[in-house]
Design an enzyme around this catalytic site. Structure first.
Site, PDB file in Angstrom:
ATOM      1  N   GLY A 102       0.792  -1.220   0.000  1.00 55.17           N
ATOM      2  CA  GLY A 102       0.000   0.000   0.000  1.00 55.17           C
ATOM      3  C   GLY A 102       0.821   1.265   0.000  1.00 55.17           C
ATOM      4  O   GLY A 102       0.301   2.346  -0.293  1.00 55.17           O
ATOM      5  N   LYS A 122       9.881   2.231   0.650  1.00 58.70           N
ATOM      6  CA  LYS A 122       8.728   2.270   1.558  1.00 58.70           C
ATOM      7  C   LYS A 122       8.381   3.727   1.818  1.00 58.70           C
ATOM      8  O   LYS A 122       9.246   4.522   2.183  1.00 58.70           O
ATOM      9  CB  LYS A 122       9.048   1.566   2.871  1.00 58.70           C
ATOM     10  CG  LYS A 122       9.221   0.068   2.763  1.00 58.70           C
ATOM     11  CD  LYS A 122       9.460  -0.565   4.117  1.00 58.70           C
ATOM     12  CE  LYS A 122       8.247  -0.453   5.007  1.00 58.70           C
ATOM     13  NZ  LYS A 122       8.479  -1.102   6.330  1.00 58.70           N
ATOM     14  N   GLY A 135      -0.132   6.289   1.280  1.00 60.42           N
ATOM     15  CA  GLY A 135       1.038   5.702   0.649  1.00 60.42           C
ATOM     16  C   GLY A 135       2.365   6.266   1.110  1.00 60.42           C
ATOM     17  O   GLY A 135       3.419   5.921   0.572  1.00 60.42           O
ATOM     18  N   ARG A 186      14.554  -0.468   1.464  1.00 55.73           N
ATOM     19  CA  ARG A 186      14.758  -1.734   2.163  1.00 55.73           C
ATOM     20  C   ARG A 186      15.314  -2.773   1.193  1.00 55.73           C
ATOM     21  O   ARG A 186      14.892  -2.859   0.045  1.00 55.73           O
ATOM     22  CB  ARG A 186      13.424  -2.217   2.739  1.00 55.73           C
ATOM     23  CG  ARG A 186      13.504  -3.557   3.451  1.00 55.73           C
ATOM     24  CD  ARG A 186      12.280  -3.814   4.297  1.00 55.73           C
ATOM     25  NE  ARG A 186      11.096  -4.109   3.505  1.00 55.73           N
ATOM     26  CZ  ARG A 186       9.873  -4.238   4.036  1.00 55.73           C
ATOM     27  NH1 ARG A 186       9.690  -4.062   5.326  1.00 55.73           N
ATOM     28  NH2 ARG A 186       8.834  -4.515   3.262  1.00 55.73           N
ATOM     29  N   ARG A 193       5.692 -13.645   0.861  1.00 59.59           N
ATOM     30  CA  ARG A 193       5.130 -13.798   2.192  1.00 59.59           C
ATOM     31  C   ARG A 193       4.205 -15.002   2.247  1.00 59.59           C
ATOM     32  O   ARG A 193       3.735 -15.491   1.208  1.00 59.59           O
ATOM     33  CB  ARG A 193       4.349 -12.529   2.567  1.00 59.59           C
ATOM     34  CG  ARG A 193       5.128 -11.227   2.344  1.00 59.59           C
ATOM     35  CD  ARG A 193       4.196 -10.027   2.238  1.00 59.59           C
ATOM     36  NE  ARG A 193       4.898  -8.815   1.839  1.00 59.59           N
ATOM     37  CZ  ARG A 193       5.342  -7.889   2.698  1.00 59.59           C
ATOM     38  NH1 ARG A 193       5.154  -8.056   3.983  1.00 59.59           N
ATOM     39  NH2 ARG A 193       5.959  -6.819   2.257  1.00 59.59           N
ATOM     40  N   ASP A 258       1.022 -11.772   6.591  1.00 61.75           N
ATOM     41  CA  ASP A 258       1.583 -10.945   5.522  1.00 61.75           C
ATOM     42  C   ASP A 258       2.924 -10.341   5.923  1.00 61.75           C
ATOM     43  O   ASP A 258       3.600  -9.742   5.081  1.00 61.75           O
ATOM     44  CB  ASP A 258       0.599  -9.840   5.116  1.00 61.75           C
ATOM     45  CG  ASP A 258       0.177  -8.975   6.280  1.00 61.75           C
ATOM     46  OD1 ASP A 258      -0.501  -9.495   7.179  1.00 61.75           O
ATOM     47  OD2 ASP A 258       0.517  -7.780   6.306  1.00 61.75           O
ATOM     48  N   ASP A 268       9.254  -5.927   8.049  1.00 61.22           N
ATOM     49  CA  ASP A 268       8.142  -5.074   8.484  1.00 61.22           C
ATOM     50  C   ASP A 268       8.185  -4.813   9.982  1.00 61.22           C
ATOM     51  O   ASP A 268       7.392  -5.348  10.752  1.00 61.22           O
ATOM     52  CB  ASP A 268       6.792  -5.693   8.082  1.00 61.22           C
ATOM     53  CG  ASP A 268       6.548  -5.572   6.588  1.00 61.22           C
ATOM     54  OD1 ASP A 268       7.190  -4.720   5.956  1.00 61.22           O
ATOM     55  OD2 ASP A 268       5.731  -6.323   6.047  1.00 61.22           O
TER      56      ASP A 268
END
Length: 487
Positions: A102, A122, A135, A186, A193, A258, A268
């Site tokens: 997203g 990100k 976003g 990243r 996932r 996820d 994450d």
């Protein structure tokens, strides 16, 4: 899903930065992602760049201006094929049939040695999977992930890495008001996932599942021949990963499917934190109101997550009844695998090069007296390693005295227990209050605390007398009780 209608800012020939892209995920069927470019920002300015990681990846960095342009999303590097990945996932136990990137954009991949790495932005703008989000990311979570992921790497925990952090010159609006915006770059072995498999399994898309299985095997588990082989290999990696997390007091905070990778890396970071005073029921994440992802719950959660992966792999099997039986046995075996990994890593933390079955009680006994004595997790283990004043870590040290006698008897016959412990027990971790102080300073324009943290945490197992303050537990007024995604 097709191609997004976001405008591309063309690559400029004068850019001296070079990334040797080789983008295999972009060659998968279009329903695996949406092709789109990152959205440009107002005034990108480089905050931090990981030159050593860039060298490992074969990236020629060029100027700070080039880095700011490329890693803010303002300029797409030559060879990149930007896309947003789609996936599903269980979030706090509830299934969401479509999630996806997203606020992230996979620029592409590079190959270093025999390993392939994703390079992902990100905070790079909205995608079709943003679900009413903007976003974007604000500065705090970007710097937290940068520092914590690099610290985890230095401690030997499999993790995504931080390549760059760029300020956007724009404000991001969250519950607390306007925040300075930033973009993180990243690097990960991949972003496949559990939720990626769940996405296609929930749609009964057999062809996509087969393609994803073949891709995952080729990229991460070339020895796997069947879905059962893949499941068992992922279980083994995840069991090892969670044992390593817990050995340094790490709490992920959002162990959704996820956020669980097939590669077996930490990814994450969100509301992650490290235990200060040891309590197995510790929860930091502000969104984990039920304590689902508490420190001591992480082994059970990863077993549950692997059960969801198993469910998603069943359609690939010719005899699904037999598959359910085989996969159930694999998942039920995971607690034993985790226990063996935990015994080994905690054994090293108390000086045992080869931990044995009988050591479980010894390890559990120490953790119990640490809980009762309100001992600092990191400093207690480090004091064991260095011969420091371990008793000073306990409010009620008598219980430790009993345990210590048992421990010293067990150490007899060990060749180099101090060396074993020093290599297993970091002196420095990214303590929560220091991370919050770093963020506060950065918002005010002072990045010196971040630079200092990165320097010290790059050598977590070394004694660094000049950084002794960073090893201190928080004072009562500094204790961080809740951490926030805040993305």
């Amino acid at each position: 899903m097709g191609t997004g209608n976001f405008p591309r800012t063309p690559y400029l020939a004068r850019m001296s930065m070079h990334i040797p892209f080789d983008n295999s995920y972009a060659r998968l069927p279009d329903r695996f992602f949406t092709r789109l470019d990152p959205m440009p920002v107002k005034t990108p300015q480089l905050i931090q760049f990981n030159h050593s990681l860039a060298a490992e990846l074969g990236i020629r960095p060029g100027s700070d201006t080039d880095l700011a342009l490329a890693f803010s999303g303002n300029q797409v590097p030559e060879g990149a094929e930007p896309l947003a990945q789609v996936y599903a996932g269980h979030q706090f136990g509830g299934f969401s049939p479509q999630l996806g990137d997203g606020r992230a954009n996979l620029l592409g991949e590079t190959v270093a040695g025999e390993q392939r790495f994703d390079i992902q932005l990100k905070g790079s703008g909205p995608t079709p999977y943003s679900r009413r989000g903007d976003g974007r990311a604000w500065l705090g979570p970007v710097l937290r992930e940068y520092v914590v992921s690099e610290a985890m790497h230095a401690m030997g925990v499999p993790t995504s890495r931080a390549l760059a952090a760029v300020a956007t010159g724009e404000s991001v609006y969250r519950e607390t008001g306007a925040m300075p915006g930033a973009v993180l770059t990243r690097v990960a072995a991949s972003h496949i996932r559990v939720g990626t498999f769940q996405f296609f399994a929930s749609r009964q898309d057999q062809d996509a599942l087969k393609a994803l299985f073949a891709y995952t095997v080729e990229r991460h588990y070339p020895e796997a021949e069947t879905p059962g082989d893949l499941l068992r290999a992922v279980i083994a990696r995840q069991a090892r990963l969670i044992a390593q997390w817990m050995s340094v007091g790490f709490i992920h905070g959002v162990m959704n499917t996820d956020n669980t990778t097939l590669s077996g890396e930490t990814i994450d970071y969100g509301p992650c934190a490290f235990v200060d005073t040891y309590d197995p029921d510790t929860v930091y994440s502000a969104i984990d109101t039920g304590g689902r992802y508490a420190y001591s719950s992480q082994p059970n959660v990863i077993v549950w997550n692997m059960a969801q992966l198993a469910t998603a792999l069943v359609p690939l099997m010719p005899d699904q009844d037999e598959a359910v039986k085989e996969f159930t046995e694999a998942v039920h075996a995971m607690p034993g695998i985790f226990q063996a990994e935990s015994r080994a890593v905690y054994g090293r933390k108390i000086g045992l090069a080869q931990a044995g079955e009988g050591d479980d009680a010894l390890i559990a006994g120490l953790l119990q007296v640490m809980t009762e004595g309100h001992a600092d997790f990191t400093n207690t283990f480090r004091a064991l390693a260095t011969g420091g004043a371990v008793r000073d870590q306990f409010l009620f040290p008598k219980a430790f005295d009993t345990w210590e006698a048992q421990w010293r008897a067990r150490l007899e016959g060990e060749d180099d227990p101090e060396g074993t412990m020093r290599a297993a027990n970091p002196a420095f971790i990214p303590r929560n209050h220091r991370i919050e102080q770093m963020i506060k300073s950065a918002v005010a324009g002072d990045y010196a605390p971040m630079e200092r943290l990165l320097d010290v945490l790059a050598r977590p197992f070394e004694d660094q007398p000049d950084a002794a303050d960073l090893a201190h537990p928080p004072e009562p007024e500094e204790v961080v009780k809740r951490t926030f995604c805040g993305t």
